[in-house]
Design a protein around this motif. Sequence first.
Motif, PDB file in Angstrom:
ATOM      1  N   LEU A  96       0.834  -1.201   0.000  1.00  0.00           N
ATOM      2  CA  LEU A  96       0.000   0.000   0.000  1.00  0.00           C
ATOM      3  C   LEU A  96       0.872   1.257   0.000  1.00  0.00           C
ATOM      4  CD1 LEU A  96      -2.956   1.108   0.393  1.00  0.00           C
ATOM      5  CD2 LEU A  96      -2.399   1.240   2.799  1.00  0.00           C
ATOM      6  N   ILE A  97       1.852   1.270   0.894  1.00  0.00           N
ATOM      7  CA  ILE A  97       2.727   2.447   1.000  1.00  0.00           C
ATOM      8  C   ILE A  97       3.499   2.658  -0.300  1.00  0.00           C
ATOM      9  CG2 ILE A  97       4.763   3.360   2.172  1.00  0.00           C
ATOM     10  CD1 ILE A  97       3.728   1.857   4.707  1.00  0.00           C
ATOM     11  N   VAL A 105       1.267   4.011  -3.074  1.00  0.00           N
ATOM     12  CA  VAL A 105       0.926   5.425  -2.925  1.00  0.00           C
ATOM     13  C   VAL A 105       2.044   6.302  -3.508  1.00  0.00           C
ATOM     14  CG1 VAL A 105       0.665   7.272  -1.223  1.00  0.00           C
ATOM     15  CG2 VAL A 105      -0.647   5.170  -0.988  1.00  0.00           C
ATOM     16  N   ILE A 154       2.196   6.021  -7.380  1.00  0.00           N
ATOM     17  CA  ILE A 154       1.110   6.715  -8.084  1.00  0.00           C
ATOM     18  C   ILE A 154       1.332   8.220  -8.037  1.00  0.00           C
ATOM     19  CG2 ILE A 154      -1.378   7.101  -8.144  1.00  0.00           C
ATOM     20  CD1 ILE A 154      -1.686   4.247  -7.047  1.00  0.00           C
ATOM     21  N   ILE A 155       1.891   8.695  -6.923  1.00  0.00           N
ATOM     22  CA  ILE A 155       2.184  10.130  -6.856  1.00  0.00           C
ATOM     23  C   ILE A 155       3.215  10.505  -7.938  1.00  0.00           C
ATOM     24  CG2 ILE A 155       3.351  11.892  -5.459  1.00  0.00           C
ATOM     25  CD1 ILE A 155       1.805  10.786  -3.058  1.00  0.00           C
ATOM     26  N   LEU A 168       1.393  10.549 -11.264  1.00  0.00           N
ATOM     27  CA  LEU A 168       0.506  11.709 -11.437  1.00  0.00           C
ATOM     28  C   LEU A 168       1.310  12.969 -11.723  1.00  0.00           C
ATOM     29  CD1 LEU A 168      -2.180  11.306  -8.612  1.00  0.00           C
ATOM     30  CD2 LEU A 168      -2.518  11.138 -11.069  1.00  0.00           C
ATOM     31  N   LYS A 212       2.540  12.880 -15.218  1.00  0.00           N
ATOM     32  CA  LYS A 212       1.453  13.075 -16.178  1.00  0.00           C
ATOM     33  C   LYS A 212       1.044  14.533 -16.265  1.00  0.00           C
ATOM     34  CE  LYS A 212      -1.111   8.830 -16.771  1.00  0.00           C
ATOM     35  NZ  LYS A 212      -1.724   7.916 -15.821  1.00  0.00           N
ATOM     36  N   ALA A 213       1.053  15.225 -15.107  1.00  0.00           N
ATOM     37  CA  ALA A 213       0.571  16.596 -15.079  1.00  0.00           C
ATOM     38  C   ALA A 213       1.647  17.586 -15.505  1.00  0.00           C
ATOM     39  CB  ALA A 213       0.062  16.941 -13.680  1.00  0.00           C
ATOM     40  N   TYR A 214       2.882  17.364 -15.064  1.00  0.00           N
ATOM     41  CA  TYR A 214       3.902  18.383 -15.291  1.00  0.00           C
ATOM     42  C   TYR A 214       4.905  18.007 -16.379  1.00  0.00           C
ATOM     43  CZ  TYR A 214       1.920  20.331 -11.099  1.00  0.00           C
ATOM     44  OH  TYR A 214       1.042  20.854 -10.197  1.00  0.00           O
ATOM     45  N   TYR A 259       5.867   1.866 -17.511  1.00  0.00           N
ATOM     46  CA  TYR A 259       7.011   1.536 -16.657  1.00  0.00           C
ATOM     47  C   TYR A 259       6.917   2.128 -15.259  1.00  0.00           C
ATOM     48  CZ  TYR A 259       9.319  -0.199 -20.816  1.00  0.00           C
ATOM     49  OH  TYR A 259       9.639  -0.904 -21.932  1.00  0.00           O
ATOM     50  N   MET A 276      -5.912  -2.237   9.047  1.00  0.00           N
ATOM     51  CA  MET A 276      -5.758  -2.214   7.593  1.00  0.00           C
ATOM     52  C   MET A 276      -6.694  -1.180   6.966  1.00  0.00           C
ATOM     53  SD  MET A 276      -3.659  -3.811   5.760  1.00  0.00           S
ATOM     54  CE  MET A 276      -3.412  -3.068   4.157  1.00  0.00           C
ATOM     55  N   PHE A 324      -3.687   6.598   3.842  1.00  0.00           N
ATOM     56  CA  PHE A 324      -2.788   6.783   2.702  1.00  0.00           C
ATOM     57  C   PHE A 324      -3.511   7.192   1.430  1.00  0.00           C
ATOM     58  CE2 PHE A 324       0.252   4.531   5.329  1.00  0.00           C
ATOM     59  CZ  PHE A 324       1.394   5.247   5.056  1.00  0.00           C
ATOM     60  N   LEU A 340      -3.495  10.808  -1.579  1.00  0.00           N
ATOM     61  CA  LEU A 340      -3.431  10.381  -2.971  1.00  0.00           C
ATOM     62  C   LEU A 340      -4.612  10.933  -3.762  1.00  0.00           C
ATOM     63  CD1 LEU A 340      -1.523   8.701  -4.614  1.00  0.00           C
ATOM     64  CD2 LEU A 340      -2.972   6.730  -4.219  1.00  0.00           C
ATOM     65  N   ALA A 348      -4.022  14.501  -4.401  1.00  0.00           N
ATOM     66  CA  ALA A 348      -3.075  14.695  -5.501  1.00  0.00           C
ATOM     67  C   ALA A 348      -3.759  14.435  -6.846  1.00  0.00           C
ATOM     68  CB  ALA A 348      -1.878  13.767  -5.338  1.00  0.00           C
ATOM     69  N   THR A 356      -4.345  17.211  -9.883  1.00  0.00           N
ATOM     70  CA  THR A 356      -3.708  17.103 -11.192  1.00  0.00           C
ATOM     71  C   THR A 356      -4.679  16.696 -12.298  1.00  0.00           C
ATOM     72  OG1 THR A 356      -3.089  14.840 -10.629  1.00  0.00           O
ATOM     73  CG2 THR A 356      -1.416  16.527 -10.285  1.00  0.00           C
ATOM     74  N   MET A 385      -5.249  19.148 -15.153  1.00  0.00           N
ATOM     75  CA  MET A 385      -4.036  19.327 -15.939  1.00  0.00           C
ATOM     76  C   MET A 385      -3.774  18.134 -16.847  1.00  0.00           C
ATOM     77  SD  MET A 385      -1.220  21.071 -13.547  1.00  0.00           S
ATOM     78  CE  MET A 385       0.145  21.277 -14.644  1.00  0.00           C
ATOM     79  N   VAL A 386      -3.999  16.941 -16.295  1.00  0.00           N
ATOM     80  CA  VAL A 386      -3.776  15.724 -17.081  1.00  0.00           C
ATOM     81  C   VAL A 386      -4.721  15.705 -18.274  1.00  0.00           C
ATOM     82  CG1 VAL A 386      -3.935  13.208 -17.044  1.00  0.00           C
ATOM     83  CG2 VAL A 386      -2.910  14.402 -15.120  1.00  0.00           C
ATOM     84  N   ASN A 408      -3.659  18.217 -20.814  1.00  0.00           N
ATOM     85  CA  ASN A 408      -2.489  17.724 -21.542  1.00  0.00           C
ATOM     86  C   ASN A 408      -2.899  16.757 -22.639  1.00  0.00           C
ATOM     87  OD1 ASN A 408      -0.601  19.123 -20.068  1.00  0.00           O
ATOM     88  ND2 ASN A 408      -0.287  17.470 -18.598  1.00  0.00           N
TER      89      ASN A 408
END
Lengths: 205, 212
Positions: A76-77, A80, A83-84, A87, A90-92, A103, B19, B26, B30, B33, B37, B40-41, B44
Amino acid sequence: MQIHKIKKIISDGLGKNNPVFYQILGICSTLAVTNVLKNTLVMCLGLIFTTALSSMTVSFMRKHIPTRVRMMVEVLIIAVYVIIVDLVLKAYAPDISRQLGPYVGLIITNCIVMGRAEGFALSNPPGESFLDGIFSGVGYSYVLLTIAFIRELMGSGKIWGIQVLGDWWTNWSIMVMAPGGFFMLAIFIWIVKGYIIKDKEVKKA
Amino acid sequence: MSTVKKSKTQEYIKTIVFMVAITFLFIAPLSFAYLKTKDMVKQNELMFLKKAVLYSANIKYPDGAKVSDIDPIYNKYVAEIRNPEGKILYYQIKDPDSGGSIKGYAYVTSGPGLWGEITGVVGVAPDKKTVTGVEFIKQGETPGLGARIEEVWFKEQFRGKTGPFNKTVAEKDPAGADQFQAITGATITSDGVKKLLNKTFTDLPKITQDGK
């Protein structure tokens, strides 16, 4: 953190306990991304970032994670952070993101990240785990970059996408395909284990 | 016996609660975020498609152009033709200098490559046969081999060619009007490209007639 511990973490990651040629982890990405240098570098940066931060996070929580579900928490960690990264790219940096395609997401399944979380972060404090993550990542990166350099050069006559070999050079198509990765990695491990690490083992005995 | 069982149940519950809580903890940043974005995505992606249409119609835009630069050019030259449901069927390329007469079409076409679907934008002249340009917007081919369809030399070779294509020739070999140079080591990708390009020449005449 004591100096000798830091030294050990660094030498483990880069040499003695290198994730790629010693632990033979992260082989999937070693084969997949090393045909072009640019993709390899972004992959390596993503991996260093993920390994360092996920190891640190796991280490912070290590006393509270129930043993039974520790792997789920680790995944999970890791997911996270990956994915950050995805993202943000993808955005910048949409162009790089497009080139890397799947990849980046695949970092989640890179055994090194999980391996360091399991093998180191669960039993060491956050600071050391962070360092360990960074140097495991760097250890992974220099092996991959070396392989990518040779594969891109021989496979397409280019370095960093710039043509360096002239018309006289015939591209070795096999170098940019998966078998080329197998050959290069095997040769790399052969050289390192046959000539560099072997000496140390003999001395120890 | 019963106390052991109870503590085991307690342990299970504790684990599950842990869990669930940790997942929420978490996922929250996310999601933040993602929402941050998302626009923007999307922008793009849209921008990428617009650039692809312009490229396929051989309309130049400055390198490194921002959204604010692309939109005026796009709106000046391109009309999106949609079906009643609002889905874009094809793009009309207008000539603003001669009162907006049609100087071509662009069509989004896709087909199988080696690993997955390849999607491209094909630009054609009003005869719906002469290619003005080709751009690939989605592909997952082997990097260094099939993925080279995105390289400039490969895309540029289509300009001025006449479809449908019936043959590919080896890389660096001269190609006739209905032929193009394939990529060495990527036969299946090159073949897939040929097929998806050829779809344009059968599909586009049909839908443009409907559109009238």
